[in-house]
Scaffold this motif. Structure first.
Motif, short mmCIF file in Angstrom:
data_model
loop_
_atom_site.label_atom_id
_atom_site.label_comp_id
_atom_site.label_asym_id
_atom_site.label_seq_id
_atom_site.Cartn_x
_atom_site.Cartn_y
_atom_site.Cartn_z
N LEU A 45 0.75 -1.49 -0.10
CA LEU A 45 0.08 -0.08 0.06
C LEU A 45 0.94 1.26 0.03
CD1 LEU A 45 -2.86 -1.06 2.50
CD2 LEU A 45 -2.97 -1.05 0.08
N VAL A 46 1.93 1.32 -0.86
CA VAL A 46 2.83 2.39 -0.95
C VAL A 46 2.60 2.81 -2.67
CG1 VAL A 46 4.22 1.85 0.83
CG2 VAL A 46 4.56 1.06 -1.66
N PRO A 47 2.87 4.04 -2.73
CA PRO A 47 2.47 4.48 -4.08
C PRO A 47 3.49 4.11 -4.95
CG PRO A 47 2.56 6.36 -2.65
CD PRO A 47 2.90 5.32 -1.74
N GLY A 48 3.12 3.39 -6.26
CA GLY A 48 3.94 2.90 -7.21
C GLY A 48 4.37 1.56 -7.15
N SER A 49 3.58 0.87 -6.17
CA SER A 49 3.81 -0.46 -5.83
C SER A 49 3.11 -1.36 -6.98
CB SER A 49 3.22 -1.04 -4.53
OG SER A 49 1.69 -1.12 -4.50
N GLY A 50 3.89 -2.54 -7.01
CA GLY A 50 3.47 -3.45 -8.37
C GLY A 50 1.95 -3.82 -8.23
N THR A 51 1.34 -4.08 -6.94
CA THR A 51 0.10 -4.51 -6.70
C THR A 51 -0.88 -3.28 -7.04
OG1 THR A 51 0.79 -5.85 -4.90
CG2 THR A 51 -1.41 -5.36 -4.95
N LEU A 52 -0.68 -2.22 -6.70
CA LEU A 52 -1.45 -1.27 -7.03
C LEU A 52 -1.48 -0.93 -8.41
CD1 LEU A 52 -0.92 1.20 -4.01
CD2 LEU A 52 -2.71 -0.11 -4.27
N GLN A 53 -0.46 -0.96 -8.85
CA GLN A 53 -0.34 -0.83 -10.45
C GLN A 53 -1.00 -1.81 -11.24
OE1 GLN A 53 3.76 -0.54 -11.73
NE2 GLN A 53 4.13 1.65 -10.89
N ALA A 54 -1.13 -2.92 -10.87
CA ALA A 54 -1.89 -4.13 -11.39
C ALA A 54 -3.34 -3.97 -11.31
CB ALA A 54 -1.33 -5.36 -10.68
N ILE A 55 -3.71 -3.46 -9.97
CA ILE A 55 -5.19 -3.30 -9.83
C ILE A 55 -5.64 -2.20 -10.71
CG2 ILE A 55 -6.74 -2.25 -8.04
CD1 ILE A 55 -5.20 -3.76 -5.90
N ASN A 56 -4.75 -0.97 -10.72
CA ASN A 56 -5.25 0.14 -11.64
C ASN A 56 -5.24 -0.36 -13.36
OD1 ASN A 56 -5.25 2.06 -9.47
ND2 ASN A 56 -3.35 2.64 -9.77
N ASP A 57 -4.39 -1.20 -13.50
CA ASP A 57 -4.34 -1.65 -14.89
C ASP A 57 -5.68 -2.49 -15.01
OD1 ASP A 57 -2.12 -0.35 -15.44
OD2 ASP A 57 -0.74 -2.20 -15.17
N GLU A 58 -6.15 -3.31 -14.11
CA GLU A 58 -7.24 -4.17 -14.45
C GLU A 58 -8.36 -3.14 -14.39
OE1 GLU A 58 -7.32 -7.21 -11.54
OE2 GLU A 58 -5.39 -8.26 -12.24
N PHE A 59 -8.51 -2.43 -13.46
CA PHE A 59 -9.53 -1.46 -13.38
C PHE A 59 -9.81 -0.64 -14.68
CE2 PHE A 59 -11.65 2.68 -12.01
CZ PHE A 59 -13.01 2.34 -11.73
N ARG A 60 -8.84 -0.32 -15.54
CA ARG A 60 -8.75 0.46 -16.46
C ARG A 60 -9.51 -0.20 -17.53
NH1 ARG A 60 -4.98 4.07 -18.00
NH2 ARG A 60 -3.39 3.31 -16.41
N HIS A 61 -9.80 -1.35 -17.74
CA HIS A 61 -10.27 -2.12 -18.84
C HIS A 61 -11.90 -2.15 -18.34
CE1 HIS A 61 -6.55 -2.83 -20.83
NE2 HIS A 61 -6.16 -3.70 -19.54
N VAL A 62 -12.44 -1.98 -17.14
CA VAL A 62 -13.79 -2.16 -17.01
C VAL A 62 -14.37 -0.92 -16.46
CG1 VAL A 62 -13.58 -4.46 -16.35
CG2 VAL A 62 -13.16 -2.60 -14.46
N CYS A 63 -13.55 0.11 -16.82
CA CYS A 63 -14.10 1.64 -16.24
C CYS A 63 -14.71 2.47 -17.35
CB CYS A 63 -13.03 2.19 -15.35
SG CYS A 63 -11.66 2.84 -16.37
N ASN A 64 -14.81 1.85 -18.73
CA ASN A 64 -15.13 2.78 -19.57
C ASN A 64 -16.70 3.57 -19.66
OD1 ASN A 64 -12.52 2.19 -21.04
ND2 ASN A 64 -13.45 0.55 -22.16
#
Length: 1459
Positions: free
Chosen positions: A14-33
């Motif tokens: 739970l720190v800025p730029g972590s791999g987990t947060l980036q992965a979550i953001n990337d997944e969310f990017r595909h379903v938030c249109n």
């Protein structure tokens, strides 16, 4: 999450730029249109003790997603969403953001709503087969409307009385027509006036006026050069009403979901009854509906009479207002008076119209010219108005002439020379054309414009002028100038400026006379020459059904293709025979012999086969006239006559296949046509020497499409749009599909089904016995039942299917609510004696009461009710027919047959048929003395009589045909209006018990004994009365009556019940209903031998053949099982009679090995590979029989319910047992049925991707001997999640099939070798996995034909025999379509099509009592890509892209799923 101590590794992420947060953001990017995302971040640091800090920095608050909105708030972390008041700046910022988002959502919602509306209207328009709105006509009228014109009409008091609301007031309230009981305003407003007085422009003004106040308005412009059908008019009005009214729109959508088809091919009576009377007029509409119908007098006279008759029967409570225009007097006024239609009349050409002309003239002339002219020669405008006589057209033409005058003197000369009558003006214009150098060109143009069936485009007109007189116009904008402005060009279409121009040019008083007959002959000649040209040459190769002829876009003559193909027969029908037309028949013969298949393909590509029907009738009209100059024995005459017969059948039998695959006309259809047909003789006999249809029934067109034989007596029948139901004496009701005669369902009434009837629009079915009635809903679900005190005499539904009328034997008429069976008030139809005294005043009250009681005791012999007409017909013994007008004035009248008016006992009435076509005003009565009589039910005037001895009658739904079954087992078909005999159907069967028409009026059913026959006589495919194909009536009514003699008995006693191939040989065995077994040679299609091993009249249920031992194992319905050794010939190529005789002797040398009777009903029969044991699977268990001197039997009960035994495809010593729809697999040994697997069996596991998909897995596995793989095909319901992931546009393109198809394979080699050990006690393999390949086919799979070599063959839902290679199935991207089986050849029962692939090129199938061998048909191969529903026009382009279009590839990832 653990509460106690321990590692919390996720916290580190739970720190800025972590791999987990980036992965979550990337997944969310595909379903938030579709998410409207706002990110707010704090702008003020938060106090955290001694320091201030930003709790969430902007980089953490903002996600950086596409479409994300970011907003700064002047608050710290704690106060970010806390506000002191509504004036808080942060609150207002947040409020503005929310408002912005809501507005965006509303826009999207409005756009989606608009798109839904547009999509729904497009769907309805496609089904109705009409354009969405006649906007072009309306826009043209508005272009002619000048400022201030026609306002007198909408300001008129009569107009507002008709309107019944005052739109001038801003807050007007629209009243329903029946809302004011004290004011009765006529429904019709009739604006009439002479030609050219501006009636059409006034119609445009009324439409615009109604639309400006948001009133629901539908409109239609009749035009003389476009004779629309009445069906087209009605569907256009219905479509426009649906566009403006939510209720009507969703009613049509629901109708389409129920499968009801109403389109431009439907009869106008059906459209009126189903769409308007049955639906629209029954709705509680929230506001009035307005119709504007212009130029009603341009409607064809016979159709106008039908339309007026319909209008006169609209209920007064229907909120409909109709505005019509026409010329005064004439046909329209006569019909209005005849139908007693109340109307308000307004007239053009009077003072108000003169004011409009004044406005128009002043708008065309400058004030200075008017003033200058007035100073020299008087009042110019007044003179024009006076000479116009109120004719707007005259004023328009004179203004065009005045524009060419460049001086006051020239204007005066023009005014003095131009006469005030239109004919004089036209004469002057034509004189100028004759003197011009373009006279021939102008005459050619005017000839085409006047005589063309539809308006030509400028490009078409340029081309036909070139073809006609060999003159090429440089530009297409000179037509009006060349023809003296007598024609106009609107939206690229050329037409006469007014109907009076056409009337003048075709009148002999014109110096520029255009003789219609000669002109039509010349145009027909040019059309035929064009059709015989290279544009219509068939393709060079006709092998595959995907080959399609395409017009060359660079060919200038292609612009004439559509007109020539569509209208050549129209011009033939309108030309009169003469010496100058002798060349037309040879041209027509050349076309039929050469390019006619290309023409048929192009017609099919339009998606409408109505042109074929129209061509048939036009050619019939042409041939009937051609006898005057050509001998009927002329070769071209005979050729055309045969072609007309073929075309009639082509549309009826192959119509669906032709629409689905138009290019099949080049190969499959000619091959499947009867051998004697012209199409087969010309286009299949020599072109396809390797392909043959071997059978005896397909030598000639068969008027009897099918016949159904039943074990008990057939007592009743009812027909709906898509199915028909047959009621039997054993209480069963069998429901069949209309198109394929496939059995859909069987329900039981509980007693003999004496009566059946279908609803008019809903498909509801009612059945009746002696004392019980039952109503069945969709899919024959019982809705309700009721007991009645007497036997029902008939059933009838109300027009909207809300009520059902049940006349009883005692004279009562019970009325029920169709939806729930609620009993309503009985229908009062007065009886026999009341009618005779109804007009007399001499009866006392007591006498009336006595007669009423006497009436109750009198049993009617017959009661027929027509809810559509509101009339009931009652017949008592030896009395006149009584007609009760129960819906209008409740009077009762007696019809006295001619010759019995003055007394005497009239003959007994045997049957009555109402003609419910409102334009006919007819009914038919069959009498015991043999007379068939038609009469007008309203005037009781007898019309026609025919002596026939008929005892049963039926009227076609369109009202054009009357069928009568007589005592000689003959059905006679009559033209209802004239009682002219059209056709006699003779059959060698029992007495006719009933006759009924199909809903399309083209098919006929009769009941005889235990048989129901289906007839489709060519005479029923008659002239569409709504077509303008000929100005003179020319149809089958002018032809002598034809006799159809049916000698082939299809009662079914010898029908094939089971079919199996004799190994890989050229022989197949057929078991039959009468107990015989026949051997067929598929190389010749002939029967080689017939055996009667079983008792006669006991049908054969199972046949199994063992090639190694040459043993046939047969089982019949009485459980008798017989094993016989039969010596089949090694070769079928018997060249001499001696060899054939030797083969016959060899076939008759049989040896019976085993003969026993099973203990219970037999479900399966199998032979061991060495033919030493025979397995019988019964309801109660298994029996393994061993032949020989010491016959022995092993019995077991392994299978139970839902089980199937299979020979092990790779191990000859073992058997497979599949249980519970292939949930479990067991292995047994042939020699003693010992189990080789655990008692619980081996579990069959489905692949993971099918875990959430409903799968209808069965025991129906197929295999090739020697292979270890079993295969079956199952439908897979489309999952919601996958469909959601596909974009809307692509989903619409590829999801025409409702299901996907799963190809399941079960590899038996997965089983361990240890499983083969007989002494095994535990299994090392507990389960075996099924692999699945999922595909979307063009249509669902109807049945599986089996595995041949490495391909699986199946029959698609559309009747195509298809195959797919089992080699590398997971990687397959296409399957192969070979040929289609005509729907009438497919089984008329619930059983699957009995067909076998007997060689790599040939299929053998059973059709009733024959084997049909389709020799060489598997050589037709057309690769069809998965996931696409396409026709021939797109196939070549798609195959270039590897079988997938770009859009489809995007939507189909992942479409292939394997384990």
């Amino acid at each position: 999450m653990s509460i106690g101590s321990g590692s919390k590794a996720f916290v580190k992420e739970l720190v800025p730029g972590s791999g987990t947060l980036q992965a979550i953001n990337d997944e969310f990017r595909h379903v938030c249109n579709d998410v409207h995302l706002w990110s707010f971040f704090e702008g003020v640091p938060t106090s955290t003790g001694p320091t201030n800090t930003m709790i969430v920095e902007k980089e953490s608050a903002v996600m950086g997603l596409p479409g994300e909105h970011t907003q700064y708030l002047q608050a710290n972390h704690r106060r970010l969403v806390k506000f002191d008041s509504v004036e808080d700046p942060n609150y207002n910022i947040l409020l503005r953001c929310f408002n912005t988002t809501i507005e965006e959502i509303e826009k999207i919602f409005a756009a989606d709503k608009f798109e839904d509306h547009r999509s729904q209207m497009k769907q309805i328009a496609q089904v109705f087969d009409v354009p969405e709105r006649p906007d072009g006509d309306f826009i043209r009228m508005l272009d002619k409307l000048h400022m201030g014109s026609c306002e007198w009409l909408t300001a008129h008091e009569a107009f507002h009385d008709w309107l019944e609301c005052d739109p001038v007031e801003p807050d007007h309230a629209i009243k329903a027509i029946t809302s004011d009981p004290f004011k009765s305003t006529p429904r019709f407003l009739w604006l009439n006036g002479p030609p050219g007085s501006g009636k059409s422009v006034a119609s445009g003004h009324v439409i615009r006026y109604l639309q400006s106040y948001n009133l629901d308005c539908a409109y239609f412009f009749f035009k003389s050069n476009e004779k629309p059908t009445l069906t087209h008019f009605l569907l256009s009005m219905a479509l426009q009403m649906a566009e403006s009214n939510f209720q009507i729109r969703h009613t049509f959508l629901a109708m389409m979901e129920e499968g009801e088809t109403i389109d431009s091919h439907s009869d106008h009576v059906m459209v009126w009854n189903s769409i308007f009377l049955g639906r629209i007029f029954k709705m509680a509409l929230s506001q009035p509906q307005y119709w504007v119908i212009d130029a009603l007098d341009e409607c064809q006279p016979r159709l106008l009479a039908a339309l007026m008759s319909m209008f006169s029967r609209i209920e007064t409570a229907v909120p409909l207002r109709i505005f019509i225009t026409s010329r005064p007097s004439g046909h329209v006024e006569r019909l209005l008076n005849q139908e007693r239609i109340m109307r308000v009349e307004l007239h053009t050409g009077q003072m108000e119209s003169l004011k409009d002309i004044d406005t128009f003239v002043r708008s065309r002339l400058s004030p200075s010219i008017i003033e200058e002219f007035n100073e020299e020669d008087g009042d110019l405008v007044a003179e024009i108005i006076e000479k116009s006589n109120g004719i707007f057209l005259w004023a328009s033409l004179i203004m065009t002439r005045l524009d060419e005058a460049h001086s006051i003197e020239a204007m005066r000369k023009t005014l003095d020379q131009v006469p005030s009558e239109m004919s004089g003006m036209y004469t002057g214009i034509l004189e100028g054309i004759v003197e011009s150098p373009n006279a021939d060109l102008a005459h050619c143009v005017l000839k085409w414009v006047v005589c063309a069936r539809k308006p030509l485009t400028t490009e078409e007109l340029r081309e036909v002028v070139r073809l006609d007189i060999n003159q090429t116009l440089r530009t297409s904008d000179r037509f009006s100038q060349i023809c003296g402005n007598l024609i106009t060009v609107d939206n690229n279409f050329v037409q006469v400026m007014h109907q009076t121009v056409k009337e003048f040019l075709t009148g002999e008083q014109s110096d520029f006379y255009i003789p219609r007959s000669w002109s039509h002959a010349r145009i027909a000649e040019l059309c035929l020459q064009h059709l015989n040209g290279r544009n219509f040459n068939p393709p060079r190769t006709r092998r595959a059904p995907a080959v399609s002829s395409k017009a060359d876009p660079n060919n200038s003559t292609a612009v004439f293709d559509d007109y020539a193909a569509t209208n050549f027969s129209y011009h033939l029908a309108h030309c009169s025979p003469s010496e100058s037309t002798l060349d037309l028949l040879p041209l027509l013969g050349t076309f039929i012999s050469s390019n006619v298949l290309t023409w048929i393909e192009r017609v099919a590509k339009t998606g409408r086969l109505s042109l074929l029907t129209r061509t048939i009738q036009n050619l019939k009209a042409y041939l009937s006239r051609q006898v005057a100059t050509s001998s009927p024995l002329d070769s071209d005459y005979q050729l055309t006559s045969r072609f007309v017969d073929d075309l009639t059948r082509l549309s009826a039998i192959f119509g669906p296949n032709l629409l689905n695959t138009p290019s099949s006309i080049y190969s499959l259809i000619p091959l499947l046509c009867p051998k004697s047909s012209l199409i087969h003789w010309k286009f299949a006999r020599q072109q396809f020497p390797k392909q043959k249809v071997l059978c005896t029934f397909n030598n000639d067109w068969d008027e009897r499409l099918s016949s159904f034989a039943f074990a008990s007596r057939v007592m009743s029948i009812a027909c709906a749009d898509h199915f028909f139901a047959v009621g039997l004496g054993d209480g069963a009701i069998k429901v069949y599909r209309q198109s394929t005669f496939e059995l859909l369902n069987t329900v039981h009434h509980g007693e003999p089904v004496r009566r059946l009837a279908n609803g008019n629009i809903t498909g509801v079915l009612i059945s009746g016995g002696l004392k019980t009635i039952k109503v069945w809903g969709p899919k024959q679900v019982l809705l309700w039942s009721a007991s009645v005190p007497e036997q029902p005499l008939s059933f009838r539904f109300s027009p909207d299917d809300s009520k059902v009328y049940v006349p009883l034997r005692n004279g009562d008429v019970y009325v029920y609510r169709a939806k729930n069976g609620a009993r309503l008030d009985a229908l009062e139809i007065l009886g026999e004696e009341n009618s005779s005294s109804s007009s007399s005043d001499s009866d006392s009250d007591h006498g009336g009461v006595d007669r009423k009681h006497q009436q109750k005791r009198t049993m009617p012999m017959l009661v027929r009710i027509s809810p559509m007409l509101g009339i009931a017909a009652i017949a008592y013994r030896s009395s006149h027919l009584q007609l009760s007008y129960y819906e209008s004035d409740e009077r009762v009248e007696a019809f006295e047959k001619e010759g019995y008016e003055d007394g005497g006992l009239p003959p007994q009435v045997l049957d009555v048929a109402f003609n419910e076509n409102a334009e006919q005003n007819l009914m038919a009565v069959a009498y015991q003395d043999g007379d068939l009589v038609t009469l007008d039910p309203w005037t009781l005037q007898q019309k026609h009589t025919y002596h026939l001895n008929a005892h049963t009658l039926a009227a076609s739904p369109d009202g054009h045909t009357l069928a009568a079954g007589d005592s000689e087992c003959v059905i006679s078909l009559f033209a209802f209006d004239s009682l002219r005999l059209l056709c006699r159907i003779q059959s060698l069967e029992e007495r006719i018990m009933g006759v009924v028409f199909a809903s399309n009026s083209l098919r006929l059913f009769d009941l005889r004994g235990n048989t129901c026959n289906v007839w489709e006589p060519a005479v029923l495919i008659k002239k569409n009365l709504a077509d303008d194909s000929s100005s003179e009536e020319a149809d089958d009514y002018l032809m002598p009556a034809s006799n159809l003699v049916c000698t082939r008995n299809l009662e079914g006693s010898n029908a094939i019940t089971v079919l199996t191939q004799a190994g890989d040989s050229n022989f197949v065995f057929c078991g039959r209903e009468e107990g015989s077994i026949t051997v067929h040679d598929v190389s010749s299609g002939k029967v080689c031998a017939e055996f009667q091993f079983h008792a006669r009249m006991v049908d054969i249920r199972h046949l199994e053949w063992n090639t190694q031992a040459k043993v046939l194992f047969s089982v019949d319905a009485s459980r008798r099982c017989i094993a016989t050794r039969i010596n089949l010939p090694a070769s079928t190529a018997a060249a001499t009679a001696v060899q054939k005789q030797q083969q016959q002797i060899q076939l008759q040398q049989v040896e019976h090995i085993l003969d026993f009777r099973a203990s219970d009903t037999v479900l399966q029969a199998l032979i061991s590979p060495d033919a030493t044991s025979f397995l019988i699977v019964t309801v109660s268990g298994e029996e393994l029989h061993f032949p020989g001197e010491a016959c022995r039997t092993i019995q077991s009960a392994h299978s139970g319910n839902n089980a199937r035994w299979l020979r092990h495809p790779a191990d000859s010593e073992r058997l497979l047992l599949l249980q519970n729809n292939s949930e479990t697999l067991h292995i047994f040994h042939w020699k003693d049925l010992t189990r080789e697997t655990p008692e619980q069996g081996i579990s069959i596991a489905l692949p993971p991707e099918l875990a959430s998909t409903p799968v209808a897995l069965t025991n129906d596995w197929h295999f090739r001997p020697g292979s270890s793989t079993l295969v079956q095909i199952v439908p897979l319901l489309r999952s919601t999640s996958s469909a959601t992931a596909i974009t809307t546009a692509i989903t619409t393109a590829i999801t025409t099939a409702t299901t996907k198809t799963g190809f399941l394979t079960l590899d038996l080699s997965q089983l361990d070798d240890s499983n083969k050990t007989p002494t095994m006690t535990t299994a090392t393999t507990n389960s075996v996995a099924v692999q699945c390949v999922t595909r979307r086919l063009a249509s669902d799979v109807k049945s599986v034909l089996g595995v041949y070599r490495s391909s699986l063959y199946f029959l698609s839902g559309r009747g195509w025999v298809c195959s797919i290679s089992l080699k590398n199935l997971a990687a397959s991207r296409s399957y192969v379509r070979h040929f289609f089986v005509p729907s009438v050849w497919q089984a008329g029962s619930s059983a699957e099509l009995m067909a076998r692939v007997v060689s790599k090129t040939t299929v053998a199938m059973a059709y009733r009592d024959e084997v049909v061998v389709l020799q060489g048909f598997l050589e037709f191969e057309h690769k069809t890509s998965f996931g696409e529903e396409k026709n021939d026009d797109h196939e070549e382009e798609e195959e270039e892209d590897g079988g997938y279009g770009e859009e489809t590839k995007k939507a189909m990832v992942p479409i292939i799923r394997t384990s």
